[in-house]
Every structure is written in structure tokens, then in C-alpha cells.
Design a protein around this motif. Structure first.
Motif, short mmCIF file in Angstrom:
data_model
loop_
_atom_site.label_atom_id
_atom_site.label_comp_id
_atom_site.label_asym_id
_atom_site.label_seq_id
_atom_site.Cartn_x
_atom_site.Cartn_y
_atom_site.Cartn_z
N ARG B 232 21.64 30.80 -30.66
CA ARG B 232 21.88 29.50 -30.42
C ARG B 232 21.14 29.42 -29.17
NH1 ARG B 232 26.59 28.19 -27.37
NH2 ARG B 232 27.90 29.98 -26.62
N THR B 233 21.30 28.37 -28.32
CA THR B 233 20.78 28.24 -27.16
C THR B 233 21.97 27.72 -26.03
OG1 THR B 233 18.57 27.28 -27.89
CG2 THR B 233 19.32 26.53 -25.56
N CYS B 234 22.06 28.49 -24.99
CA CYS B 234 23.24 28.29 -24.07
C CYS B 234 22.96 28.80 -22.76
CB CYS B 234 24.54 28.89 -24.61
SG CYS B 234 24.32 30.72 -24.49
N ASP B 235 23.92 28.67 -21.83
CA ASP B 235 23.53 29.19 -20.24
C ASP B 235 23.84 30.54 -20.57
OD1 ASP B 235 23.19 26.75 -19.37
OD2 ASP B 235 25.06 26.63 -18.67
N GLN B 371 31.65 32.81 -9.12
CA GLN B 371 31.39 31.31 -9.28
C GLN B 371 30.67 31.04 -10.32
OE1 GLN B 371 29.30 30.42 -5.52
NE2 GLN B 371 29.49 28.34 -5.86
N MET B 372 29.68 31.71 -10.78
CA MET B 372 28.95 31.50 -11.74
C MET B 372 29.74 31.48 -13.16
SD MET B 372 25.87 34.25 -11.47
CE MET B 372 25.32 34.49 -9.68
N ILE B 373 30.70 32.26 -13.48
CA ILE B 373 31.71 32.20 -14.54
C ILE B 373 32.41 31.11 -14.64
CG2 ILE B 373 33.46 33.47 -15.66
CD1 ILE B 373 31.95 36.08 -14.78
N ALA B 374 32.93 30.87 -13.38
CA ALA B 374 33.95 29.79 -13.00
C ALA B 374 33.22 28.39 -13.38
CB ALA B 374 34.60 29.65 -11.63
N GLU B 375 31.96 28.37 -13.13
CA GLU B 375 31.14 26.93 -13.29
C GLU B 375 30.42 26.97 -14.75
OE1 GLU B 375 29.05 25.80 -9.83
OE2 GLU B 375 30.89 26.44 -8.37
N THR B 376 30.74 28.05 -15.51
CA THR B 376 30.02 27.91 -17.03
C THR B 376 31.05 27.38 -18.09
OG1 THR B 376 28.47 29.42 -16.16
CG2 THR B 376 28.59 29.34 -18.41
N SER B 377 30.53 26.31 -18.53
CA SER B 377 31.38 25.79 -19.76
C SER B 377 31.16 26.36 -20.99
CB SER B 377 31.34 24.25 -19.69
OG SER B 377 29.97 23.76 -20.00
N ASP B 378 30.02 26.73 -21.16
CA ASP B 378 29.46 27.41 -22.54
C ASP B 378 28.43 28.30 -22.44
OD1 ASP B 378 29.11 27.98 -25.07
OD2 ASP B 378 27.94 25.96 -25.54
N GLY B 379 28.68 29.76 -22.36
CA GLY B 379 27.72 30.49 -22.04
C GLY B 379 27.82 31.78 -22.41
N ARG B 470 19.72 28.51 -17.38
CA ARG B 470 20.17 27.36 -18.07
C ARG B 470 19.46 27.13 -19.40
NH1 ARG B 470 23.53 24.24 -14.90
NH2 ARG B 470 24.47 23.87 -17.11
N ASP B 471 19.96 26.90 -20.46
CA ASP B 471 19.56 26.65 -21.80
C ASP B 471 18.48 27.85 -22.30
OD1 ASP B 471 20.75 24.19 -21.88
OD2 ASP B 471 19.16 23.45 -20.76
N VAL B 472 19.14 28.98 -22.66
CA VAL B 472 18.27 29.99 -23.06
C VAL B 472 18.55 30.38 -24.21
CG1 VAL B 472 17.93 32.51 -22.63
CG2 VAL B 472 18.46 30.93 -20.65
N ARG B 473 17.58 30.91 -25.41
CA ARG B 473 17.62 31.21 -26.78
C ARG B 473 18.26 32.35 -26.65
NH1 ARG B 473 12.86 32.39 -30.99
NH2 ARG B 473 14.52 32.70 -32.89
N VAL B 474 19.45 32.69 -27.07
CA VAL B 474 20.15 34.15 -27.46
C VAL B 474 20.43 34.27 -28.93
CG1 VAL B 474 21.21 33.56 -25.10
CG2 VAL B 474 22.52 33.19 -27.18
#
Lengths: 456, 478
Positions: B232-235, B371-379, B470-474
Motif C-alpha cells: 500500500r502507500t503510507c508514511d 517525535q516522528m512516531i508520535a506524529e504519524t497516524s498511519d505508517g 510521506r506517501d511511499v509505496r511499501v
């Protein structure tokens, strides 16, 4: 100055210095290599390398150690012996130490893998071939890049069990692209003999491909039937050799290989044979075991794996080394370094044009690029196409296609009922790592999984 | 040794070269490996010889020999010139060399604890203990190794430089493999194939392999039953060890000037970068600042001078997201009309010096991994490279990591197996919106960078921090 001494003499001197203090094996190699690189249609790097390397393996009361040096004076060799023995005494006993190779004669005799003219080829000789390759592109406005190499090596092996071996070999190659505006076509030729390299013909092939590769279209990723040039086939074989047929990987269950099972298509066989004059020669391995033909796959059935003395001992049940020990390869295992892939039935081949003519819709590939394994057991790998990719429709080569990324299991690609045709164009080619030449044909395969476009 | 190098240069000039340099290089290498609590191999290799580079007109020649007798080094100088003459049979445009001062100096890096002097028994005991601990934690195969290099270089140039260097490097790696019915899973420490630097054995002690072996073994086993990374695509948040690899492949190689000029077109490939865009092209987001700095103490690409005698210094490669610099040597820099970057290295005496990465690193930013983890809602958070592939223009890449961790609503959750991500370099770097801070800056070392023909193995450093994209295909699968 002792570099002009015979390699066998140097090996004997080292063995004498070790004396009765340890089991010992010595390999001495004298190498002379020339490699001429060109880009933008001129020679920009041109190298000559002459050196002697002495490698010593000892086991002192079951405690093995190894060392090497590029120096051959008495003092240097004595230093090599002393530090190797000192290191061995400091390490624990190795319960897996498989012992030295017993005396046995080379299967290859004579000089089938040696050519005097190749051994004495000069940088001017290589430059002449480069000029011929580049000239093939000039009328079409194409620029050349690639290399021309000549190499000579003589090696001697001696161990304290009395094994004594000597061998000399040459090889040569020209491999390059002709390009314009980022569109490339590739050509290559490799042989034991420099005289076999027809640089102008190789250049014409590269030019022809480059001219047919202009104005590529974009194709959606997905599964396509493919016709692979032998460079691509060589990449498949290279990965099968490293990760699949490696006796260590098999013993540790990191390989797909199950001996006795039909794991690949019944139309193909795979074997390793450094004594075959069509391959680069290598008469014995790093442990002093003479090379011989080793069958790996016969008509799709896995028949064997490659072993060194350690992996053979671990495999048990009377398993013997197949002569595939690599220099310094103790932790990696044993690898087929002179592989062949061919038809199980020698009559089951056809021209590359015939392979293409039977494809209703598929892709014709010239080359792969930057392949890396995602999982060694399934041999799922990702990489890209390179140096020419074309759409095939109704048996005809159509428009050029922009490069694609694939994510594909190499085992699944050659699984039963996937090989739809085998070319009659067998020859030496290098795979993606450019380490091991394989003697392989082009192949028509039922499916290849392209997972993305290279530039979008 | 310097006298031999100077004699070779004189011989090359006497044979007709207009410029020549010679390097006498002596390298000692020690390598030991263990598997599942047993020592597997111990090697101690020494290589010594001389390599001479000669320029005739616009054409280079290079010749090397392991014979260090006075007669042999003079002969190899003459062969270098003879080889340059052969190159001139298919010659290129006029060639200049960017200026460097003539320098007489000696340089060596600092080591608290000379790595070759540490007893073999102590080194072996460490490998045995580490692999036994990872095996006891459940790994089917636990392998560990260390490598030590000590290199002495003596450079003489026809412009008067006489530079000697002693460079000591070391590092180690632990790898735990768990074998399932249909696939294998792997965890490694301390990063991509280990951690290395121009440091002494103190680096190995600081890494605390033994303290991490159990965790690494357990994670390898847990991966076998972890859910597959979804496609999918996500952070995407990348650990600093994976950022190091990302920099190496998509920035370091892409900014090598020899590639940009087409000199590596047939083998290593070219670059999507066009010299005409230098100073103007947007390579990444404004948070992207990349330098090539061979003077960073302890990093693996550090030296006093490069193999042309250029003093090590820092060069901006990407500043505030704009491409501003390239990796260069004297000839490529002259073509591009820039000062030489001092990035010319050779893999031993018998390889031609060529453009190589030094320490190509990302400068720290204003954020933190927490901080990155805390500010990521879906990744997804990915660590430690497992596979890497990038196209021959260094534009399209697909990388796999050993382990992924789901992030939902600012919380690091379950483990994911077979995580991969793919992208296009400038788009990917352009999506970077968080960059870790100075306390997370690690000088990762890579001792396995392949380039050139005959192939050369380079040692590179990659200072890096965790970053968010942001918005990377994984999750691309085969």
C-alpha cells in the motif's frame, strides 16, 4: 627478487618452511591482467596488473588458520609461515576441520585453457579492439562504453599430504554498449583466446540493438511472457549457483534445493565443468581438489550440489568434495564457478528468432541490472531491465519499451512447465555480479513478474 | 618506500609522461568469523606493491606490480607510460587536472586501542559468546565476524607531493537467521552488515554485541510468524542505518562526477543528474542537507588525503534540498570547472584511483525518532537493510528491510515481515518532512562498496539520522 621463480618452487619453499609443525596447503598464483575501459568513445582507464600471491592454510593440532602475502622473498615467506602458525595456536580446536586434500591427478591435461597470444597481449592490442567496437557505432552517431580485457594466470598448489598441482590459463573479453540519448544497445564476446574476439561484430550487434531501442514506449507492470538474452540467463544461473546449489546453503536449509526432486523444468539441465574447453579453465579449487564435471540438474531433477571439503564432511553419508572450494570462502560455502545451462535433449533448441516468433504477446530482454535477493530460500529477487527491452506481439519484435523493475522468484521462473523454448545460441556470458561466467543460451519463459516502471 | 614511489614517477616521466603519480601501498587485514558458538575461520592477509599512473596527452595509463625491487618499480613506471600511449590510440578531448598544492606530510588516524594488537583469543572469545547468545535466543544460524585493516600509503607525484598515511579501520557484524518452511528471516546488528569506522577496537567495545545478541536472535525468530508487510502507500519512517544505505545508493553514487560524465556508463551506470543543473536542481525537501566530508574523525571514509594528494575537506552536495556539489577528482573536476573534491581512492596498490564516496552524510535536523512516531497516524517504521536495488541512472529504487513496525495513531505497534519500499529519488527525498537530531547522528560505515573494472571495493561512511517520508509505496512482493 624472486617473482620470476616458478610458482611451484615458491609453493615448495613455503611447505619446507612449515616443515612438520602443522598440516599445510599452499597456493601460489602469478597473475598478469590488462583491462582497457572506454567511455564516450575514448579510452579513459587502461590498467596493467602483475602480481604474485601466496596463500597458506595450516592446521596445527586441529587448529586451522589462513594467511596470504604478495611478497615472495625468503623473509616474507618465513614471516607468512610464522604468523599463520602463531595465529593457529591461539584459536580453539576446530572439530569441523575436514583435513587436507589427498593426492589426486588433474583431470584436465594439456593447454586447452591457455593461449600464448592472449597471455602476451598488449595494451595496444586491446586498444585496437576497442577502436573496432567504437567504429561500429560511429556511422550511426552512437558513442561507445565498455571494456576489453586479457588475463593470464599460472597457479601451483602443494600440501603436506603430497598433493602437487600446476595449471595455467588465459581469458579475454570485450563487452560494451553503444548509446545515444540514454538509449543503449549491448554486445559482448568472451573466450580463452583473444583472437576469438570479433570486436567489430560485437560492435555491430550493440549498434543494431541501440538503433532498435529508440523511442521507447511505457508498458504497465504485470506478468509477461519473456525471451531472455543469454546475459539474463547467466544472471539466473549465477544466483542459483550462489544461493541454491551451494552445499552450505543446502545443509543449513537456506536453499530451495531438494536433491532428487523435480524442481525445475524438464527441458533444462544445469552442470558445472571447468574442464570443458568452452568455459574458462580452472583445473583445481582452493583446497587442491581437481575440477571435474558435476551434474546439478538433469531434465529438471536436482541431481547434486556443490561441495568443498567442509560442506561435504558436514553432509555426511560419504559425501565427497566436488572441487568447489572458494579462496577465503569458509563462511560462504561452495559455488559452481564454471556453470552450464543447456537443453536436456541436445536437439531441443531453436534459433533466437524462432523463440520470438512463437510469442503472442511478451517482452524481449537484453540484460538485467542490479539484482538483489529478497529471500535466499525462495530466491525472490528484484532488479531492472537494461540495455534494450522490446515488446513482442504476434511473433514480431515491436516497439522498444522503457525499462521495468521486476520482483521475481528465479526458482519459479524455471519451475516445471515454464521453459517454453531454448536458444541454439549457447555461449559465455556474465550475470549481474560479473563474477562468474556461465555458458548458457537464450530462453523463452512463460512468465516474468514486472512490478514497476523504472522511471515513473 | 617513498623513494620507490618517487623512482617510479621519475621513470614514467623519463618515458614520456607529462604527469605521473605512484602509490606504494601495504595493507594488513585480519578477519575472523564464528557461527553458533564455534570459530569458523581466521585469516590474516598482507598485500603490498606499487601502482603508477601516467598521463600522455589526454590519455591515462596505469600499471602495478607486487615486486618492490628498485628495478621493478622503474619498469612499472615505464609500463604505465607505455599503457597511456596505447590509450592515446583511442583518445578523448584535451584533459586538464584541477590544481592541488604540492604537499609533504604524514597523516594517521587516532585509535584508542590498536585493533591488531588486541589478542586473538579475546577477539575469538567475543565472537563465540555473541553467536552462542543469539543461537540460544532461538536463531537457527548465528554468525558474527570482525574485520581489521591497517593500510600504509606512500604517494609521490610529479608535482612534488610526498604524502604518507597510516589508516587503521575496524568493525564487526552479527547476523541471526531463522529458517522457516518456505522462507528465511534475518536480523543483523549493528546495522547494514555491521558497523565499521576508522577507529580502534574501542568501536567494537562500544557497540556491545553481547548485550544485543539475545534481542537480535529473538527478533529473527519472531519475524517468521509476523504478518506480511501489506502492499500500500503510507508514511514511512526509516532508521538511521537504512538512511545510510539510502544515501549511499541514491545520493552518493548519483553525485559521482565520473558517472555524471558517462565514464561508468557500461558497468556501474550513469546518473539522472545533469551538470547543467548543478546549483539549481531540487534534489529533495528543504530539510535535506548532504555533505561529503572526509575529515570526520572516526568515520569509515575518513583520511588525511585522497589518492591524488588532495587534503580532506567538507564539500556541500545538497544544501537546503538543492543539488550543489559532486564527488570529484582532479580530472573530472577540471571538466566540470569545479575545485577537486578530493574523492579519489584506489582499492590497494594494483587498482587505478577513481572517484569514490568518502563520508557522504545527512546533516541532523530538528526532529527526533520519538517525535516522528508520535506524529504519524498511519505508517511503517523500517530498520536495517536486507536487499537493495536501484536503476542505472540512480533514480528508481526498491529496498527491502529486515523488520518493519506498524505505526497507528502515534504508537509503534506490531512487527511486520518482509517490508519493502520503492520510489523515485527526487520525489522520495522531496517527501522527507522530518529529520532526526544531532543526538541521533550515527556515522555508519560500509566496507563493501563495489565499483570499477577490475572491480574495486571501497570503504565509505554515511553519517545519518532517522527520517520520515510521506506517501511511499511499501510492501512490493514477488
Amino acid at each position: 627478487v624472486t617473482t620470476d621463480a616458478a610458482v611451484a618452487t615458491i609453493a615448495s619453499r613455503v611447505l619446507d618452511m612449515v616443515g612438520g609443525r602443522a598440516e599445510a596447503a599452499v597456493t601460489v598464483a602469478r597473475v598478469r591482467e590488462g583491462l582497457t575501459r572506454f567511455a564516450n568513445s575514448f579510452i579513459h582507464q587502461n590498467v596493467v596488473d602483475e602480481h604474485v600471491e601466496v596463500a597458506l592454510q595450516v592446521s596445527a593440532d586441529g587448529r586451522p588458520a589462513a594467511a596470504s602475502t604478495f611478497a615472495t622473498s625468503d623473509d616474507a615467506l618465513r614471516g607468512l609461515v610464522d604468523r599463520t602458525l602463531s595465529a593457529a595456536r591461539l584459536r580453539p580446536v576446530d572439530p569441523a576441520w575436514p583435513g587436507l586434500a589427498p593426492p589426486s591427478a588433474l583431470l584436465e591435461t594439456g593447454d586447452a585453457h591457455y593461449d600464448e597470444a592472449t597471455a602476451s597481449a598488449t595494451s595496444a592490442d586491446r586498444a585496437e579492439r576497442v577502436a573496432a567496437f567504437v567504429a561500429a557505432g560511429t556511422p550511426h552517431g552512437l558513442q561507445g562504453a565498455g571494456f576489453c580485457e586479457t588475463a593470464y594466470a599460472e597457479r601451483a598448489f602443494a600440501n603436506s599430504l603430497g598433493q602437487r598441482l600446476e595449471f595455467r590459463t588465459t581469458h579475454a573479453g570485450i563487452d560494451g554498449i553503444l548509446r545515444s540519448g540514454g538509449i543503449d544497445g549491448v554486445g559482448a564476446s568472451y573466450s580463452v583466446r583473444f583472437a576469438d574476439l570479433d570486436a567489430a561484430a560485437v560492435g555491430r550487434q550493440a549498434a543494431d540493438r541501440a538503433r532498435k531501442a529508440i523511442d521507447p514506449i511505457e508498458l504497465p507492470p504485470g506478468r509477461y511472457e519473456v525471451v531472455l538474452d543469454r546475459r539474463c540467463t547467466a544472471a539466473l544461473v549465477e544466483f542459483l549457483a550462489f544461493y541454491g546449489f551451494n552445499g552450505r546453503a543446502v545443509a543449513e536449509d537456506r536453499s530451495f534445493v531438494k536433491v532428487g526432486e523435480t524442481q525445475l523444468d524438464r527441458r533444462i539441465s544445469i552442470w558445472d565443468d571447468a574442464t570443458d574447453p568452452r568455459q574458462y579453465g580452472d583445473a583445481f579449487d582452493a583446497e587442491g581438489t581437481p575440477k571435474r564435471r558435476v551434474s546439478l540438474v538433469e531434465a529438471g531433477v536436482v541431481t547434486g550440489v556443490t561441495h568443498d571439503r567442509l560442506t561435504a564432511a558436514r553432509a555426511g553419508e560419504g559425501t565427497e568434495t566436488t572441487g568447489h572450494a572458494l579462496p577465503g570462502g569458509e563462511s560462504f560455502g561452495a559455488v559452481a564457478t564454471s556453470a552450464f545451462l543447456g537443453p536436456a535433449d541436445p536437439a531441443d533448441t531453436e534459433s533466437a528468432a524462432s523463440l520470438v516468433s512463437q510469442v503472442e504477446r511478451g517482452l524481449l530482454l537484453s540484460d538485467f541490472w542490479y539484482i538483489r535477493v529478497l529471500d535466499p530460500k525462495t530466491l525472490v529477487a528484484t532488479g531492472l531491465t537494461r540495455n534494450g527491452l522490446w515488446l513482442i506481439e504476434n511473433g514480431q519484435v515491436g516497439p522498444s519499451v522503457s525499462n521495468l523493475r521486476f520482483t521475481q522468484s528465479f526458482v519459479a521462473a524455471l519451475a516445471p512447465d515454464t521453459v517454453l523454448g531454448i536458444g541454439d545460441d549457447g555461449g559465455l556470458a556474465y550475470g549481474d555480479f560479473h563474477l562468474l561466467p556461465s555458458y548458457v543460451p537464450s530462453l523463452r519463459l512463460a512468465s516474468w513478474n514486472f512490478t514497476g516502471n523504472a522511471s515513473t | 618506500m617513498m623513494d620507490l614511489a618517487a623512482a617510479a614517477v621519475e621513470a614514467a616521466l623519463a618515458a614520456g609522461a607529462t604527469y605521473a603519480d605512484a602509490r606504494v601501498v601495504a595493507t594488513s587485514e585480519e578477519w575472523m568469523s564464528a557461527q553458533n558458538g564455534e570459530i569458523e575461520a581466521l585469516r590474516q592477509d598482507e598485500r603490498a606493491g606499487i601502482g603508477v599512473r601516467a598521463l600522455v596527452g589526454s590519455s591515462w595509463g596505469f600499471a602495478a606490480t607486487s615486486d618492490l625491487s628498485p628495478a621493478a618499480v622503474r619498469r612499472i613506471g615505464e609500463i604505465a607510460t607505455e599503457t597511456a600511449r596505447a590509450s592515446a590510440l583511442v583518445s578523448g578531448p584535451p584533459l586538464a587536472l584541477a590544481p592541488v598544492p604540492a604537499i609533504v606530510d604524514h597523516w594517521e588516524n587516532h585509535c584508542d586501542e590498536d585493533p591488531l594488537s588486541v589478542p586473538l583469543s579475546e577477539k575469538g572469545d567475543l565472537l563465540v559468546a555473541v553467536t552462542a547468545a543469539a543461537r540460544d535466543a532461538g536463531a537457527d544460524i548465528a554468525q558474527a565476524n570482525y574485520q581489521i585493516w591497517e593500510t600504509h600509503k606512500y604517494l609521490a607525484t610529479s608535482e612534488g607531493s610526498r604524502i604518507s598515511q597510516r589508516i587503521r579501520e575496524c568493525g564487526g557484524a552479527l547476523e541471526a537467521t531463522a529458517i522457516g518452511d518456505s522462507e528465511t528471516q534475518r536480523r543483523s546488528y549493528a546495522g547494514v552488515n555491521g558497523q565499521y569506522g576508522t577507529r580502534g577496537w574501542e568501536l567494537i567495545r562500544e557497540l556491545d554485541f553481547l548485550g544485543n545478541a539475545g534481542r537480535i536472535g529473538e527478533e529473527a525468530v519472531a519475524l517468521l510468524s509476523a504478518p506480511q508487510c501489506p502492499e500500500r502507500t503510507c508514511d514511512l519512517i526509516l532508521a538511521s542505518d537504512q538512511i545510510a544505505l539510502q544515501i549511499h545508493e541514491s545520493v552518493g553514487h548519483a553525485t559521482e562526477l565520473d558517472r555524471i560524465l558517462g565514464w561508468e556508463a557500461a558497468f556501474a551506470g550513469t546518473s539522472w543528474l545533469d551538470l547543467a543543473q548543478l546549483g539549481k536542481l531540487r534534489f529533495g525537501s528543504e530539510l535535506m542537507n548532504i555533505t561529503a566530508d572526509a575529515s570526520l574523525p572516526g568515520s569509515m571514509g575518513t583520511a588525511g588525503y585522497d589518492d591524488e594528494g588532495t587534503p580532506s575537506h567538507s564539500v556541500d552536495i545538497v544544501r537546503d534540498g538543492i543539488w550543489v556539489g559532486a564527488l570529484s577528482g582532479r580530472d573530472t573536476a577540471a571538466i566540470a570547472n569545479i575545485p577537486t573534491g578530493g574523492m579519489i581512492r584506489a582499492d590497494g596498490f594494483n587498482r587505478i584511483p577513481m572517484v569514490r564516496m568518502t563520508n557522504i552524510g545527512l546533516l541532523p535536523g530538528p526532529h527526533s525518532l520519538e517525535q516522528m512516531i508520535a506524529e504519524t497516524s498511519d505508517g511503517i517504521f523500517m530498520e536495517t537493510n536486507r536487499s537493495w536495488s536501484i536503476d542505472d541512472h540512480r533514480l528508481n529504487f526498491q529496498f527491502g528491510c529486515e523488520v518493519g513496525w506498524e505505526i497507528r495513531d502515534g504508537v509503534k505497534g506490531r512487527m511486520l515481515r518482509n517490508p519493502t519500499y520503492t520510489g523515485i529519488s527526487p520525489r522520495f527525498w522531496g517527501s522527507m518532512d522530518m529529520v532526526g537530531g544531532e543526538s541521533e547522528w550515527v556515522f555508519w560505515g560500509v566496507p563493501t562498496c563495489g565499483k570499477g573494472q577490475p572491480v574495486q571495493v571501497g570503504h565509505t561512511g554515511h553519517p545519518s539520522v532517522p527520517c520520515r517520508f510521506r506517501d511511499v509505496r511499501v510492501g512490493v512482493q514477488g
